[in-house]
Design a protein around this motif. Structure first.
Motif, PDB file in Angstrom:
ATOM      1  N   ILE A 644       1.901  -0.510   0.284  1.00  0.00           N
ATOM      2  CA  ILE A 644       3.001   0.045  -0.506  1.00  0.00           C
ATOM      3  C   ILE A 644       3.503   1.341   0.123  1.00  0.00           C
ATOM      4  O   ILE A 644       4.717   1.594   0.178  1.00  0.00           O
ATOM      5  CB  ILE A 644       2.559   0.276  -1.959  1.00  0.00           C
ATOM      6  CG1 ILE A 644       2.227  -1.054  -2.632  1.00  0.00           C
ATOM      7  CG2 ILE A 644       3.659   0.983  -2.751  1.00  0.00           C
ATOM      8  CD1 ILE A 644       1.696  -0.918  -4.040  1.00  0.00           C
ATOM      9  N   ILE A 645       2.586   2.160   0.635  1.00  0.00           N
ATOM     10  CA  ILE A 645       2.984   3.385   1.327  1.00  0.00           C
ATOM     11  C   ILE A 645       3.793   3.051   2.578  1.00  0.00           C
ATOM     12  O   ILE A 645       4.791   3.715   2.894  1.00  0.00           O
ATOM     13  CB  ILE A 645       1.749   4.229   1.685  1.00  0.00           C
ATOM     14  CG1 ILE A 645       1.086   4.760   0.415  1.00  0.00           C
ATOM     15  CG2 ILE A 645       2.122   5.379   2.608  1.00  0.00           C
ATOM     16  CD1 ILE A 645       1.936   5.740  -0.361  1.00  0.00           C
ATOM     17  N   ILE A 646       3.380   2.014   3.308  1.00  0.00           N
ATOM     18  CA  ILE A 646       4.145   1.581   4.483  1.00  0.00           C
ATOM     19  C   ILE A 646       5.555   1.183   4.076  1.00  0.00           C
ATOM     20  O   ILE A 646       6.539   1.547   4.737  1.00  0.00           O
ATOM     21  CB  ILE A 646       3.425   0.414   5.190  1.00  0.00           C
ATOM     22  CG1 ILE A 646       2.139   0.913   5.858  1.00  0.00           C
ATOM     23  CG2 ILE A 646       4.338  -0.236   6.230  1.00  0.00           C
ATOM     24  CD1 ILE A 646       1.290  -0.197   6.445  1.00  0.00           C
ATOM     25  N   GLY A 647       5.676   0.435   2.989  1.00  0.00           N
ATOM     26  CA  GLY A 647       7.005   0.073   2.495  1.00  0.00           C
ATOM     27  C   GLY A 647       7.825   1.287   2.111  1.00  0.00           C
ATOM     28  O   GLY A 647       9.035   1.340   2.372  1.00  0.00           O
ATOM     29  N   LEU A 648       7.174   2.278   1.522  1.00  0.00           N
ATOM     30  CA  LEU A 648       7.879   3.506   1.140  1.00  0.00           C
ATOM     31  C   LEU A 648       8.369   4.253   2.371  1.00  0.00           C
ATOM     32  O   LEU A 648       9.508   4.752   2.403  1.00  0.00           O
ATOM     33  CB  LEU A 648       6.940   4.379   0.304  1.00  0.00           C
ATOM     34  CG  LEU A 648       7.545   5.583  -0.410  1.00  0.00           C
ATOM     35  CD1 LEU A 648       8.663   5.158  -1.353  1.00  0.00           C
ATOM     36  CD2 LEU A 648       6.452   6.330  -1.185  1.00  0.00           C
ATOM     37  N   LEU A 649       7.532   4.330   3.401  1.00  0.00           N
ATOM     38  CA  LEU A 649       7.937   5.007   4.638  1.00  0.00           C
ATOM     39  C   LEU A 649       9.079   4.259   5.326  1.00  0.00           C
ATOM     40  O   LEU A 649      10.022   4.881   5.836  1.00  0.00           O
ATOM     41  CB  LEU A 649       6.741   5.129   5.580  1.00  0.00           C
ATOM     42  CG  LEU A 649       5.658   6.125   5.171  1.00  0.00           C
ATOM     43  CD1 LEU A 649       4.429   5.980   6.062  1.00  0.00           C
ATOM     44  CD2 LEU A 649       6.192   7.560   5.250  1.00  0.00           C
ATOM     45  N   ILE A 650       8.990   2.919   5.339  1.00  0.00           N
ATOM     46  CA  ILE A 650      10.077   2.138   5.944  1.00  0.00           C
ATOM     47  C   ILE A 650      11.381   2.382   5.209  1.00  0.00           C
ATOM     48  O   ILE A 650      12.442   2.549   5.833  1.00  0.00           O
ATOM     49  CB  ILE A 650       9.709   0.640   5.936  1.00  0.00           C
ATOM     50  CG1 ILE A 650       8.576   0.369   6.932  1.00  0.00           C
ATOM     51  CG2 ILE A 650      10.923  -0.218   6.277  1.00  0.00           C
ATOM     52  CD1 ILE A 650       8.059  -1.045   6.887  1.00  0.00           C
TER      53      ILE A 650
END
Length: 779
Positions: A644-650
């Motif tokens: 989810i953090i990766i999605g937020l950064l993307i």
């Protein structure tokens, strides 16, 4: 570019499909003949009785109670009624935490949920529609862009996106402000949920019943010894290095061939049952079959006699192979399951280095017995790195090979752009109903079809990599599938769609202008993702509860293979949560929601509907259908948080790139701290919580050991553990029992070891050390 009418057509088709699936399920689940298909979990637990066992003949197959049909939707409130503590007791912590992903954080008051709102996306949706949609709709840039850029195509939906905001407009500060609000709200919710799940895990471990994996570690890469067998070497090593806590061990055999024989014998037994049942229905005619592959060719023979002979021959080979494996030293792998007298001793061993050589005596927590993937235990440890390198290369090739079907799907999603390159399709495209069907429904369903075989391929790749537990296989497969969806379904759809839409511009413009074109097209892909969410997240989830394939298979088995109640129990396919598929799908929806929350908010309601609907369906399935294959204690949660953090950064980086295309350099400056703060938040959560999911605290282990010794002082732990990690093909084997008894008698006596016998004449110093070892072993 899909229009509002195209989206309406897709919504109508998918809503109708979902309703039909739900109505069919509501009716089929009421029929007595289908009871084992839709409520198998209760049968496995021994709580539910078959309604077809008594009553009139018709009532055994058809429910004639009209009142039941009037309440055909009562499964919905029933799915929500079970409180979370009871759900954990009923289905396990893994299932309960999986459900929490859909509702990512509920407000709880004692034991009752008082707020069933989606914690992340429901507030984000309200804010987006209250702030960003009016800002976008009144931006006034749509007509200007359409006039100045003739090769670009738009739909009315783009008026609700950031595309309708003029470059350099002060309105963009509203999007920047909302990006901060959405990020802070997401991080707050994630932190709170991480804390809740961590407490649930610790409470679950503290209250959990005794399990063999709590006392056992898996030891890999046992170094060879010229004077001792693997079993003797393991026994002596742990007697010396863990003298107070070591209890017993079970070596790992290379029993792949034997396991294949057992599986083949089961298949032959099923065919024998089928032909025996067929003969009982028609006693005057003996069934026949052909001796070739699957009975398709060869000479005709009596089917019952043929399969009896096949089973008898295979049984002899199976027994011979079993004896060979048990008596052949080369069939023993340099690995073992080592059990300890206490959880504390197992935790110390599993979480520390056993040797000064970091490549030898590698220890890890043993999977619980039903979680062990036995085939991969026979893989030599030195092969694992090579296997994983090869599979990484294969995944890279697979990911980019799928760009071709993704590009094809995008041709359907952007049909107006393609007709400029292929003008002969224009008469077909101009037909209103055809155009709406192609653009509003076909891209999503074709992409779904392309992805059907992908989970099986990815799981096969994970098995080749050599993971030794089903949970590890599913976690690894979920990571692969998540990467695939990120690269192909998300980024691939944007990039290939942009390339097809702007084909002339890509060929004629300078390379520095390409990122600008890509940035402009990101909000334009929202219509495609809306259709995909409806096909996969609405119709797909509704099809999940219908269980059409297990229903058909159950009745086919019932018709041809079932003879006894035991056969009927085996014919039930309860299934389980396919973590390797369902979790990456959730992550894709998280990514879409986070990316488009500030770009094209019109996507958010479709995602909210998916999360709410999927929560209802999967909660019902977990309560009534799915039986978990293993229990990991929610060890997967850090991976969920990280993705989810990766999605937020993307979403933040894409938004930064999009603002650069909007000539908002000064405004972009305010967004630079956002990904930095997000990464800092990730590190804080990782340091604060992750160790609770990766390690077993020694304090908690000692508490459970102390409590167990006080409440069960006469517990025979050795008897409890001695068969826990025996390969299934050896359980009940007379030869295996004989060897184990012989080993126990040998280890219980103060006799000279092979190492002493081999070295007594040459190395007196080694004899002394061996005698010390045997003294410790005797103690």
């Amino acid at each position: 570019m899909a229009t509002l009418s195209d989206i309406g057509v897709s919504a109508a088709i998918n809503c109708l499909s979902a309703i039909l699936f739900l109505v069919a399920f509501a009716i089929l689940r009421l029929q007595p003949i289908n009871d084992r298909v839709y409520f198998p979990k209760w049968y496995i637990k021994g709580i539910r009785d078959s309604p077809t066992s008594s009553g009139a003949f018709v009532k055994k197959f058809v429910n004639l109670d009209v009142n039941m049909y009037l309440k055909f939707l009562n499964w919905m409130p029933a799915a929500l009624r079970m409180p979370e503590p009871e759900l954990i007791e009923h289905a396990g912590l893994d299932s309960a935490v999986y459900i929490r992903i859909y509702l990512l954080g509920l407000e709880w008051n004692d034991e009752i949920a008082v707020n069933f709102s989606l914690k992340i996306f429901f507030p984000i949706t309200l804010l987006s529609f209250a702030v960003l949609v009016p800002v976008n709709y009144t931006g006034g840039n749509f007509e200007a862009m359409k006039t100045n850029t003739t090769d670009l195509t738009y739909s009315d939906i783009d008026k609700l996106s950031i595309s309708n905001v003029a470059p350099g407009s002060s309105r963009l500060y509203a999007h920047i402000g909302m990006a901060y609000v959405f990020t802070f709200w997401t991080c707050y919710t994630l932190y709170r949920e991480y804390m809740i799940v961590a407490k649930m895990r610790l409470h679950f471990i503290a209250a959990e019943r005794r399990r063999p994996d709590q006392f056992t570690v898996l030891v890999r890469n046992v170094p060879p010894d010229a004077d001792e067998s693997v079993s003797e070497h393991v026994d002596h090593f742990f007697c010396v290095n863990h003298p107070d806590h070591y209890l017993l061990h079970q070596v790992v055999y290379n029993a792949i061939t034997l396991a294949d024989m057992v599986l083949e014998k089961k298949t032959l037994q099923n065919w024998l049952t089928y032909y025996t049942n067929k003969h009982e229905r028609h006693p005057n005619k003996r069934p026949t079959t052909k001796t070739g592959f699957w009975g398709l060719w060869g000479r005709n023979v009596d089917a019952i006699d043929f399969y009896r002979e096949q089973i008898e021959t295979l049984s002899k080979k199976e027994e011979a192979e079993r004896e060979r494996v048990l008596n052949d030293p080369n069939a023993i792998m340099p690995a073992a399951f080592v059990s300890f007298r206490s959880r504390w001793g197992a935790a110390v061993c599993a979480q520390t280095d056993q040797s000064h050589n970091p490549t030898k005596w590698l220890t890890q927590w043993a999977p619980e017995p039903r979680d062990v993937y036995w085939d991969n235990l026979a893989i030599p440890y030195v092969e694992l790195k090579l296997r994983r390198l090869l599979m990484a290369v294969a995944l890279f090739g697979l990911t980019f090979c799928f760009m071709v079907p993704i590009a094809f799907v995008q041709t359907l999603a952007n049909i107006e752009g393609i007709q400029k390159v292929l003008p002969f399709l224009k008469p077909l495209i101009q037909m209103g109903s055809v155009k709406s069907l192609i653009q509003g429904y076909l891209p999503g369903i074709i992409l779904k079809i392309f992805l059907i075989l992908l989970p099986t391929i990815i799981m096969t790749m994970s098995k080749i990599e050599g993971f030794t537990a089903h949970s590890a296989l599913e976690t690894r497969s979920a990571e692969k599938y998540h990467l695939f969806l990120l690269v192909n379904v998300f980024l691939g759809s944007i990039i290939t769609g942009t390339a097809l839409q702007q084909l002339k511009q890509f060929m004629n413009q300078s390379p520095t202008e390409i990122p600008k074109t890509v940035g402009v097209s990101i909000p334009m892909k929202a219509t495609f993702f809306i259709t995909y969410v409806m096909v996969d997240g609405w119709s797909g989830v509704a099809a999940e509860i219908l269980r059409l394939v297990p229903l058909i298979v159950f009745h086919l088995k019932n018709a041809f293979l079932v003879k006894t109640d035991e056969d009927r129990e085996e014919a039930m396919d309860a299934g389980s949560l396919t973590w390797s598929v369902s979790e990456p799908r959730i992550q894709l929806y998280f990514l879409l929601g986070l990316v488009y929350s500030t770009v094209t908010p019109i996507l958010l309601p479709f995602i909210v509907v998916f999360f709410a609907f999927a929560y209802l369906v999967f909660r019902h399935q977990i309560i009534n259908v799915y039986c978990q294959k293993y229990e990991s204690g929610a060890t997967f949660w850090p991976d969920v948080h990280r993705k989810i953090i990766i999605g937020l950064l993307i979403s933040q980086f894409l938004f930064l790139g999009l603002l650069n295309t909007k000539k908002a350099t000064n405004a972009t400056f305010f967004l630079i701290p956002l990904p930095i703060l997000t990464f800092w938040f990730f590190k804080v959560c990782k340091g604060r919580f992750e160790s609770q999911f990766r390690r077993f605290p020694l304090e908690d282990a000692m508490k459970k050991d102390t409590l167990e010794r006080a409440t069960e002082p006469n517990l025979n732990l050795k008897l409890y553990l001695q068969d826990a990690y025996v390969h299934p093909v050896f359980k009940g084997s007379t030869e295996f029992e004989r060897l184990r008894v012989a080993d126990e008698e040998e280890n219980s006596q103060l006799v000279a070891t092979r190492r002493i016998v081999h070295r007594r004449g040459n190395q007196e110093v080694q004899q002394d050390s061996s005698e010390d070892i045997m003294g410790i072993s005797a103690v």
